[in-house]
Design a protein around this motif. Structure first.
Motif, PDB file in Angstrom:
ATOM      1  N   LYS A  94       0.418  -1.116  -0.088  1.00  0.00           N
ATOM      2  CA  LYS A  94      -0.057   0.120   0.316  1.00  0.00           C
ATOM      3  C   LYS A  94       0.847   1.338  -0.447  1.00  0.00           C
ATOM      4  O   LYS A  94       2.036   0.883  -0.125  1.00  0.00           O
ATOM      5  N   TYR A  95      -0.016   2.091  -0.156  1.00  0.00           N
ATOM      6  CA  TYR A  95       1.221   3.772  -0.430  1.00  0.00           C
ATOM      7  C   TYR A  95       0.299   4.645   0.154  1.00  0.00           C
ATOM      8  O   TYR A  95      -0.927   4.598   0.455  1.00  0.00           O
ATOM      9  N   TYR A  96       0.692   5.204   1.172  1.00  0.00           N
ATOM     10  CA  TYR A  96       0.927   7.172   1.304  1.00  0.00           C
ATOM     11  C   TYR A  96       2.014   7.876   0.456  1.00  0.00           C
ATOM     12  O   TYR A  96       2.551   7.607   0.948  1.00  0.00           O
ATOM     13  N   ILE A  97       1.604   9.682   1.302  1.00  0.00           N
ATOM     14  CA  ILE A  97       1.960  10.521   1.028  1.00  0.00           C
ATOM     15  C   ILE A  97       2.663  11.441   1.955  1.00  0.00           C
ATOM     16  O   ILE A  97       1.086  10.839   2.931  1.00  0.00           O
ATOM     17  N   ALA A  98       3.115  11.735   1.753  1.00  0.00           N
ATOM     18  CA  ALA A  98       3.801  12.792   3.121  1.00  0.00           C
ATOM     19  C   ALA A  98       4.074  13.405   3.082  1.00  0.00           C
ATOM     20  O   ALA A  98       5.245  14.270   1.863  1.00  0.00           O
ATOM     21  N   ALA A  99       3.868  15.175   3.732  1.00  0.00           N
ATOM     22  CA  ALA A  99       3.969  16.254   2.714  1.00  0.00           C
ATOM     23  C   ALA A  99       4.651  17.347   3.805  1.00  0.00           C
ATOM     24  O   ALA A  99       3.535  17.884   4.511  1.00  0.00           O
ATOM     25  N   ARG A 100       5.769  18.048   4.340  1.00  0.00           N
ATOM     26  CA  ARG A 100       6.284  19.386   5.331  1.00  0.00           C
ATOM     27  C   ARG A 100       6.737  20.360   4.746  1.00  0.00           C
ATOM     28  O   ARG A 100       7.556  19.983   3.804  1.00  0.00           O
ATOM     29  N   THR A 101       6.407  21.359   5.104  1.00  0.00           N
ATOM     30  CA  THR A 101       6.676  23.033   4.396  1.00  0.00           C
ATOM     31  C   THR A 101       7.310  23.477   5.640  1.00  0.00           C
ATOM     32  O   THR A 101       6.975  23.581   6.080  1.00  0.00           O
ATOM     33  N   TYR A 102       8.620  24.433   5.012  1.00  0.00           N
ATOM     34  CA  TYR A 102       9.383  25.072   6.106  1.00  0.00           C
ATOM     35  C   TYR A 102       9.915  26.482   5.732  1.00  0.00           C
ATOM     36  O   TYR A 102       9.512  26.529   3.925  1.00  0.00           O
ATOM     37  N   SER A 103      10.427  27.157   6.692  1.00  0.00           N
ATOM     38  CA  SER A 103      10.676  28.364   6.445  1.00  0.00           C
ATOM     39  C   SER A 103      11.680  28.265   5.447  1.00  0.00           C
ATOM     40  O   SER A 103      11.641  29.211   4.353  1.00  0.00           O
ATOM     41  N   LYS A 104      12.723  27.503   5.904  1.00  0.00           N
ATOM     42  CA  LYS A 104      13.150  26.845   5.059  1.00  0.00           C
ATOM     43  C   LYS A 104      14.395  25.348   5.614  1.00  0.00           C
ATOM     44  O   LYS A 104      13.771  25.125   6.549  1.00  0.00           O
ATOM     45  N   LYS A 105      14.894  25.168   4.739  1.00  0.00           N
ATOM     46  CA  LYS A 105      15.628  23.650   4.655  1.00  0.00           C
ATOM     47  C   LYS A 105      16.340  23.850   6.634  1.00  0.00           C
ATOM     48  O   LYS A 105      16.979  24.366   6.495  1.00  0.00           O
ATOM     49  N   GLY A 106      16.199  22.469   7.534  1.00  0.00           N
ATOM     50  CA  GLY A 106      16.374  22.956   8.935  1.00  0.00           C
ATOM     51  C   GLY A 106      15.204  24.266   9.324  1.00  0.00           C
ATOM     52  O   GLY A 106      15.757  24.784  10.901  1.00  0.00           O
ATOM     53  N   GLY A 107      14.825  24.500   8.746  1.00  0.00           N
ATOM     54  CA  GLY A 107      14.100  26.094   9.773  1.00  0.00           C
ATOM     55  C   GLY A 107      12.602  25.734  10.171  1.00  0.00           C
ATOM     56  O   GLY A 107      11.860  24.594  10.185  1.00  0.00           O
ATOM     57  N   PRO A 108      11.874  26.065  10.993  1.00  0.00           N
ATOM     58  CA  PRO A 108      10.227  26.106  11.486  1.00  0.00           C
ATOM     59  C   PRO A 108       9.659  25.710  10.231  1.00  0.00           C
ATOM     60  O   PRO A 108       9.379  25.717   9.448  1.00  0.00           O
ATOM     61  N   LEU A 109       8.742  24.380  11.207  1.00  0.00           N
ATOM     62  CA  LEU A 109       7.652  24.028  10.451  1.00  0.00           C
ATOM     63  C   LEU A 109       6.440  24.891   9.806  1.00  0.00           C
ATOM     64  O   LEU A 109       5.908  24.960  10.843  1.00  0.00           O
ATOM     65  N   TYR A 110       6.050  24.802   8.720  1.00  0.00           N
ATOM     66  CA  TYR A 110       4.969  25.843   8.735  1.00  0.00           C
ATOM     67  C   TYR A 110       3.679  25.413   8.302  1.00  0.00           C
ATOM     68  O   TYR A 110       2.501  25.919   8.891  1.00  0.00           O
ATOM     69  N   PHE A 111       4.048  23.899   7.160  1.00  0.00           N
ATOM     70  CA  PHE A 111       2.105  23.311   6.867  1.00  0.00           C
ATOM     71  C   PHE A 111       2.463  21.473   6.786  1.00  0.00           C
ATOM     72  O   PHE A 111       4.187  21.582   6.676  1.00  0.00           O
ATOM     73  N   PHE A 112       1.905  20.748   6.758  1.00  0.00           N
ATOM     74  CA  PHE A 112       1.728  19.522   6.542  1.00  0.00           C
ATOM     75  C   PHE A 112       0.517  19.447   6.338  1.00  0.00           C
ATOM     76  O   PHE A 112      -0.401  19.967   6.172  1.00  0.00           O
ATOM     77  N   ILE A 113       0.396  17.450   6.086  1.00  0.00           N
ATOM     78  CA  ILE A 113      -0.819  17.103   5.341  1.00  0.00           C
ATOM     79  C   ILE A 113      -1.682  16.500   7.295  1.00  0.00           C
ATOM     80  O   ILE A 113      -0.257  15.790   8.092  1.00  0.00           O
ATOM     81  N   ASP A 114      -2.651  17.676   6.829  1.00  0.00           N
ATOM     82  CA  ASP A 114      -3.292  16.724   8.485  1.00  0.00           C
ATOM     83  C   ASP A 114      -3.951  15.464   7.998  1.00  0.00           C
ATOM     84  O   ASP A 114      -4.977  15.208   6.811  1.00  0.00           O
ATOM     85  N   GLY A 115      -3.258  14.110   8.870  1.00  0.00           N
ATOM     86  CA  GLY A 115      -4.022  13.123   8.201  1.00  0.00           C
ATOM     87  C   GLY A 115      -3.478  12.101   7.583  1.00  0.00           C
ATOM     88  O   GLY A 115      -1.817  12.226   6.753  1.00  0.00           O
ATOM     89  N   PHE A 116      -3.615  10.979   7.735  1.00  0.00           N
ATOM     90  CA  PHE A 116      -2.919   9.539   6.650  1.00  0.00           C
ATOM     91  C   PHE A 116      -3.554   9.223   4.948  1.00  0.00           C
ATOM     92  O   PHE A 116      -4.457   9.447   4.843  1.00  0.00           O
ATOM     93  N   GLN A 117      -2.801  10.588   4.646  1.00  0.00           N
ATOM     94  CA  GLN A 117      -3.070  10.313   3.088  1.00  0.00           C
ATOM     95  C   GLN A 117      -2.384   9.281   2.526  1.00  0.00           C
ATOM     96  O   GLN A 117      -1.621   9.091   1.555  1.00  0.00           O
ATOM     97  N   LYS A 118      -3.116   8.342   1.643  1.00  0.00           N
ATOM     98  CA  LYS A 118      -3.272   7.070   0.967  1.00  0.00           C
ATOM     99  C   LYS A 118      -3.441   7.394  -0.258  1.00  0.00           C
ATOM    100  O   LYS A 118      -3.781   8.973  -0.633  1.00  0.00           O
ATOM    101  N   ILE A 119      -2.761   6.566  -1.245  1.00  0.00           N
ATOM    102  CA  ILE A 119      -3.015   6.977  -2.642  1.00  0.00           C
ATOM    103  C   ILE A 119      -2.379   5.640  -3.403  1.00  0.00           C
ATOM    104  O   ILE A 119      -1.882   4.143  -3.136  1.00  0.00           O
ATOM    105  N   PHE A 120      -3.029   5.660  -4.494  1.00  0.00           N
ATOM    106  CA  PHE A 120      -2.838   4.479  -5.064  1.00  0.00           C
ATOM    107  C   PHE A 120      -3.458   2.740  -4.791  1.00  0.00           C
ATOM    108  O   PHE A 120      -3.050   1.948  -5.030  1.00  0.00           O
TER     109      PHE A 120
END
Length: 224
Positions: A94-120
Motif C-alpha cells: 500500500k502507499y501514502y504520501i507525506a508533505a511538510r513545508t518549512y520556512s527554509k531547510k532546517g527551519g520552522p515547520l509552516y505546513f503539513f498534511i493533516d492525517g494519513f493520505q493514502k494514494i494508489f
C-alpha cells in the motif's frame, strides 16, 4: 471443512504470488492557504512511501522524494504547488504520501498534511488534491489559487541534466507523538550538537535521509 481450508490457503498463496505490476504515476496538487505572514524562499519536502498492511511492526519504505527550494508563495491568494511522484508497484503493498513545508531547510515547520493520505488505492495513475494544514495565521484569499511551483515545471526549456556529485547518506528511522515537533541534531563529540532538520511526528515510524561526512557522527531527537 478441510476442503474450505485448502481453498482459502490456495487463494492466499495466489495473492502472495502476484507479479509486480506496472509503474505508478501520480500528480498531487498541494493547496496552501493564504497566510498573514509573507512567505518567500519556502522549502517543500514531499515523499511517497510504501508499506505492507500485513506487517504492523515494519516501518514504511521511502520510494520517491521531491524537494523544492526557494518557492515564493502568493501574497493575495492561496498557493498551488504541483508534485509528481513515480514508483513501481509491488504486490500486496500500500502507499501514502507525506508533505511538510518549512520556512527554509532546517527551519520552522509552516505546513503539513493533516492525517494519513493514502494514494494508489484502486489505480496506478492518479491525480489528487490535498489542502495543507497551516501552523501560521491565515486570512481570506482573493480569487482562485495561484500556481507557485512544482517539480513538473520545465519553463518551456529543453530538459537537461548531469551528475554533479555523489555522496554517502544515512537513513534515520524515528517515531514521535502525532503533531509533536522535534529537532534532529548531529554531533561529532557528543558535546556540541547541531540541528540539521525540524521534524513533526505523525504517530508512526517514518524515516529521513541525510548526507553524512567521512567522520563518525552521532544523532539525537530533541523536543522543540
Amino acid at each position: 471443512m478441510k476442503t474450505k481450508t485448502l481453498l482459502l490457503a490456495s487463494l492466499l498463496l495466489a495473492g502472495l504470488a502476484k507479479p509486480m505490476a506496472g509503474p505508478l504515476e501520480a500528480d498531487v496538487h498541494l493547496t496552501y492557504p493564504l497566510t498573514v505572514k509573507k512567505l518567500e524562499s519556502i522549502y517543500i519536502d514531499a515523499r511517497l512511501y510504501e508499506y505492507d498492511p500485513w506487517l504492523a511492526d515494519v516501518s514504511a519504505t521511502l520510494v520517491d522524494h521531491v524537494v523544492l527550494e526557494d518557492v515564493d508563495f502568493s501574497t493575495t491568494a492561496d498557493s498551488l504547488v504541483d508534485i509528481h511522484f513515480s514508483a513501481k508497484r509491488k504486490a500486496r503493498m500500500k502507499y501514502y504520501i507525506a508533505a511538510r513545508t518549512y520556512s527554509k531547510k532546517g527551519g520552522p515547520l509552516y505546513f503539513f498534511i493533516d492525517g494519513f493520505q493514502k494514494i494508489f488505492e484502486h489505480k496506478d495513475d492518479e491525480e489528487i488534491d490535498v489542502r495543507m494544514k497551516s501552523k501560521l495565521a491565515t486570512k481570506k484569499p482573493k480569487g482562485d489559487p495561484e500556481k507557485v511551483g512544482g517539480n513538473d515545471d520545465d519553463g518551456g526549456e529543453e530538459n537537461s541534466g548531469k551528475i554533479t556529485g555523489i555522496y554517502r547518506a544515512v537513513e534515520i528511522e524515528w517515531d514521535g507523538t502525532d503533531g509533536a515537533e522535534f529537532a534532529l541534531q548531529k554531533s561529532n563529540d557528543l558535546e556540541n550538537w547541531e540541528t540539521v532538520e525540524s521534524l513533526v511526528g505523525n504517530g508512526e515510524t517514518t524515516s529521513v535521509f541525510l548526507r553524512v561526512s567521512g567522520h563518525t557522527q552521532f544523532w539525537r531527537l530533541q523536543p522543540e
